[in-house]
Design an enzyme around this catalytic site. Sequence first.
Site, PDB file in Angstrom:
ATOM      1  N   SER A 189       0.830  -1.204   0.000  1.00  0.00           N
ATOM      2  CA  SER A 189       0.000   0.000   0.000  1.00  0.00           C
ATOM      3  C   SER A 189       0.867   1.257   0.000  1.00  0.00           C
ATOM      4  CB  SER A 189      -0.969  -0.037   1.189  1.00  0.00           C
ATOM      5  OG  SER A 189      -1.985   0.917   1.049  1.00  0.00           O
ATOM      6  N   ASP A 238      -9.984  -4.806  -4.708  1.00  0.00           N
ATOM      7  CA  ASP A 238      -9.287  -3.611  -4.230  1.00  0.00           C
ATOM      8  C   ASP A 238      -9.563  -2.445  -5.175  1.00  0.00           C
ATOM      9  OD1 ASP A 238      -7.567  -1.741  -3.159  1.00  0.00           O
ATOM     10  OD2 ASP A 238      -5.740  -2.899  -3.521  1.00  0.00           O
TER      11      ASP A 238
END
Length: 318
Positions: free
Chosen positions: A166, A258
Amino acid sequence: MDSGDNEVTIDFSPLLRVFKNGHVERMFDSPIVPPSLEDPTTGVATKDTDISPDIKARLYLPKVTDSTNEKLPILVYYHGGGFCLESAFSFLDHRYLNLIVSEANVIAISVEYRLAPEHPLPIAYEDSWTALQWVVSHVLENPGFEKEPWLVNHGNFEKVLIGGDSAGGNIVHNLAIRSSYESLHGGIKILGCILCFPYFLTSSDFKEDSLASRIWGFVNPTAEDGVDDPRINPFVEKAKSLSVLGCSNILVCVAEKDELRNIGIKYVEAVKKSGWKGEIELIDVQGEDHCFQIFNLETEKAKDLIKGMANFIKKYCV
């Protein structure tokens, strides 16, 4: 305390809240855990070190090194959390790194960079670069600090990789770009980059009021172009060309559910078209969401993803 101090001025529930008095409540963070001489599941040893007065790290040494002089690849790892959450010393990251280190047979340095809003960007980028320079400085005869024995005795500095999830994946990209115009100590080159669910944004893909965009503005309040800042949007005209990425091999991991999946795939395609002289691979996990493997390590898909990351490291480190 004045009752007004209890007023919430910024609310990213259930992740984080900031109060009028400046207090930051991190609701998402997992507990801090100590290092261990031997993880009961993997046998990996860990210890903590100070890189500088402001930057700390947790080192991971796989069990196999106890009885061999084999030099192992070095993975410098940057945790996720939107630049404002989580820690290199948290339960989730500690458990996750133990498995990566055991599966890939690498030495890892998990970096505790400083977090926003107390330390807004670009501080996290600077801390991350400083930590990488500290690692590679171990090849110098007199680096100006006491060398870490695990790195000296077991690290192969011809096989240095950087990785992250991330926000950590975003950091990896930015460090790879920086290493193309600012040399690492000792002339060390980055062999590989692992970007898991990288935190990239564009104004065309994400609305200003989306959570991902709002967090970027929160952690980087001086960004002139919002989500079109080159550090979060590698596709804008003012961004450095992807052709200069300072590494030989890249792995990008995305997941079907996602919201960052499509932009991660776009990144892979853009790197391929850029003229960059390296090998880039994509792992696309079906039926899963952002950073799922960190939260649910026991699932088959999490095990497969970690194995895929380990295979990427082994492929280029034989």
